[in-house]
Write a protein that holds these residues in place. Structure first.
Motif, PDB file in Angstrom:
ATOM      1  N   SER A  47     124.330 137.291  65.621  1.00 41.66           N
ATOM      2  CA  SER A  47     125.368 138.123  65.010  1.00 41.66           C
ATOM      3  C   SER A  47     126.309 137.239  64.200  1.00 41.66           C
ATOM      4  CB  SER A  47     126.150 138.885  66.088  1.00 41.66           C
ATOM      5  OG  SER A  47     126.825 137.994  66.952  1.00 41.66           O
ATOM      6  N   GLY A  48     126.941 137.804  63.204  1.00 46.23           N
ATOM      7  CA  GLY A  48     127.860 137.024  62.388  1.00 46.23           C
ATOM      8  C   GLY A  48     127.124 136.069  61.465  1.00 46.23           C
ATOM      9  N   LYS A  49     127.744 134.911  61.206  1.00 48.24           N
ATOM     10  CA  LYS A  49     127.151 133.961  60.279  1.00 48.24           C
ATOM     11  C   LYS A  49     127.450 132.533  60.709  1.00 48.24           C
ATOM     12  CE  LYS A  49     131.149 133.879  57.122  1.00 48.24           C
ATOM     13  NZ  LYS A  49     131.590 134.048  55.710  1.00 48.24           N
ATOM     14  N   MET A  50     126.615 131.601  60.232  1.00 44.52           N
ATOM     15  CA  MET A  50     126.850 130.198  60.488  1.00 44.52           C
ATOM     16  C   MET A  50     127.955 129.695  59.558  1.00 44.52           C
ATOM     17  SD  MET A  50     124.838 129.381  62.948  1.00 44.52           S
ATOM     18  CE  MET A  50     125.036 127.598  62.927  1.00 44.52           C
ATOM     19  N   MET A  51     128.881 128.935  60.131  1.00 47.64           N
ATOM     20  CA  MET A  51     129.970 128.368  59.341  1.00 47.64           C
ATOM     21  C   MET A  51     130.166 126.899  59.709  1.00 47.64           C
ATOM     22  SD  MET A  51     132.873 131.425  59.495  1.00 47.64           S
ATOM     23  CE  MET A  51     133.993 130.567  58.357  1.00 47.64           C
ATOM     24  N   HIS A  52     130.413 126.079  58.685  1.00 46.08           N
ATOM     25  CA  HIS A  52     130.786 124.693  58.945  1.00 46.08           C
ATOM     26  C   HIS A  52     132.155 124.661  59.625  1.00 46.08           C
ATOM     27  CE1 HIS A  52     127.521 122.649  56.819  1.00 46.08           C
ATOM     28  NE2 HIS A  52     127.617 123.582  55.888  1.00 46.08           N
ATOM     29  N   ILE A  53     132.356 123.695  60.487  1.00 47.31           N
ATOM     30  CA  ILE A  53     133.628 123.590  61.198  1.00 47.31           C
ATOM     31  C   ILE A  53     134.783 123.457  60.218  1.00 47.31           C
ATOM     32  CG2 ILE A  53     134.981 122.065  62.699  1.00 47.31           C
ATOM     33  CD1 ILE A  53     132.417 121.703  64.366  1.00 47.31           C
ATOM     34  N   ALA A  54     134.594 122.681  59.155  1.00 52.81           N
ATOM     35  CA  ALA A  54     135.665 122.533  58.156  1.00 52.81           C
ATOM     36  C   ALA A  54     135.997 123.871  57.500  1.00 52.81           C
ATOM     37  CB  ALA A  54     135.251 121.514  57.100  1.00 52.81           C
ATOM     38  N   GLU A  55     134.983 124.731  57.315  1.00 51.66           N
ATOM     39  CA  GLU A  55     135.203 126.051  56.725  1.00 51.66           C
ATOM     40  C   GLU A  55     135.998 126.935  57.678  1.00 51.66           C
ATOM     41  OE1 GLU A  55     132.588 129.838  54.988  1.00 51.66           O
ATOM     42  OE2 GLU A  55     131.564 128.122  55.906  1.00 51.66           O
ATOM     43  N   ILE A  56     135.690 126.853  58.962  1.00 49.84           N
ATOM     44  CA  ILE A  56     136.436 127.631  59.956  1.00 49.84           C
ATOM     45  C   ILE A  56     137.900 127.202  59.957  1.00 49.84           C
ATOM     46  CG2 ILE A  56     136.672 128.186  62.399  1.00 49.84           C
ATOM     47  CD1 ILE A  56     133.639 127.632  62.676  1.00 49.84           C
ATOM     48  N   VAL A  57     138.127 125.900  59.941  1.00 48.01           N
ATOM     49  CA  VAL A  57     139.502 125.385  59.950  1.00 48.01           C
ATOM     50  C   VAL A  57     140.250 125.843  58.701  1.00 48.01           C
ATOM     51  CG1 VAL A  57     140.928 123.307  59.930  1.00 48.01           C
ATOM     52  CG2 VAL A  57     138.921 123.424  61.423  1.00 48.01           C
ATOM     53  N   ARG A  58     139.587 125.832  57.546  1.00 49.17           N
ATOM     54  CA  ARG A  58     140.229 126.302  56.309  1.00 49.17           C
ATOM     55  C   ARG A  58     140.572 127.788  56.404  1.00 49.17           C
ATOM     56  NH1 ARG A  58     136.304 123.104  53.725  1.00 49.17           N
ATOM     57  NH2 ARG A  58     135.044 124.951  53.265  1.00 49.17           N
ATOM     58  N   THR A  59     139.659 128.572  56.945  1.00 52.56           N
ATOM     59  CA  THR A  59     139.897 130.007  57.084  1.00 52.56           C
ATOM     60  C   THR A  59     141.085 130.265  58.005  1.00 52.56           C
ATOM     61  OG1 THR A  59     137.537 130.455  56.748  1.00 52.56           O
ATOM     62  CG2 THR A  59     138.857 132.205  57.753  1.00 52.56           C
ATOM     63  N   VAL A  60     141.138 129.544  59.115  1.00 48.77           N
ATOM     64  CA  VAL A  60     142.278 129.662  60.035  1.00 48.77           C
ATOM     65  C   VAL A  60     143.573 129.312  59.313  1.00 48.77           C
ATOM     66  CG1 VAL A  60     143.360 128.614  62.068  1.00 48.77           C
ATOM     67  CG2 VAL A  60     140.950 129.286  62.152  1.00 48.77           C
TER      68      VAL A  60
END
Length: 214
Positions: A47-60
């Motif tokens: 479910s959902g999608k794969m995200m790079h950790i740096a992308e998650i941090v940017r989104t946050v």
């Protein structure tokens, strides 16, 4: 990379942090199937999608809240969640991880507030708790029992007493509202003088109802 179900900012609805602005990072995949679960859409690892950790941090960062909770599903099914925690802590965020208690919480870095569920019999997943996790609990952590009946509440009270959990960290009893009215659990807690246990409920559902991404 991590498999992410959704990321959104809302009012933190549970735990001792209830009422605070919080960004929730919901990771995909869960190894349990609690009968009262309110996020079964996150069960599947695809479910959902794969995200790079740096992308998650940017989104946050784009969402603006300084309190971040990693939840699921079961976030500890993805070992690199510890790396994400490290990156968020390094960025000055206050980080919480909510886990179902069946996985080793010691993989999480110091500074993370761990919200650990211990499943009562009414969940259908009783017995899943990793008992070794008890020795890792500290004052920055919380233990939550979701109770679907007063039988669950008695079980949780006895478990806390046997293992001295309230002496280790904050403890919360939270009712399954459709099964156990708030006032019934609250009255039982008063009658039993549970002065070291907090009553909890899902604040976000009181505000917005049973909706996703709130």
């Amino acid at each position: 990379m991590l498999r992410v179900c959704e990321i959104f900012t809302s009012i933190q609805g549970e735990s001792t942090h209830a009422g605070r602005l919080c960004t929730l990072v919901r990771l995909s995949g869960c190894n349990l199937r609690c009968v009262w679960c309110d996020s079964p859409f996150s069960y599947a690892m695809d479910s959902g999608k794969m995200m790079h950790i740096a992308e998650i941090v940017r989104t946050v960062g784009d969402l603006g809240a300084r309190l971040v909770e990693l939840t699921g599903g079961e976030p500890l099914m993805q070992p690199r969640v510890a790396v994400l925690c490290e990156k968020l802590l390094a960025g000055g965020y206050e980080v919480l991880v909510e886990t179902n208690g069946s996985k080793d919480i010691s993989i999480l870095p110091a500074g993370v507030g761990r919200i650990v569920d211990i499943k009562c019999p009414g969940s259908g997943s009783s017995g899943s708790f990793l008992m070794d996790n008890l020795k890792h609990l500290n004052r920055g952590d919380e233990v939550k029992f979701v109770v679907a009946s007063l039988d669950d509440a008695v079980w949780a009270k006895d478990f806390c007493k046997k293992h001295g959990i309230a002496e280790r960290c904050a403890v919360m009893f939270s009712p399954v509202a459709r099964n156990l009215p708030y006032n019934k659990l609250a009255e039982w807690m008063v009658a039993n003088r549970l002065s070291n246990i907090r009553f909890g409920f899902q604040l976000h559902k009181v505000i917005w109802g049973d909706k996703r991404r709130v």
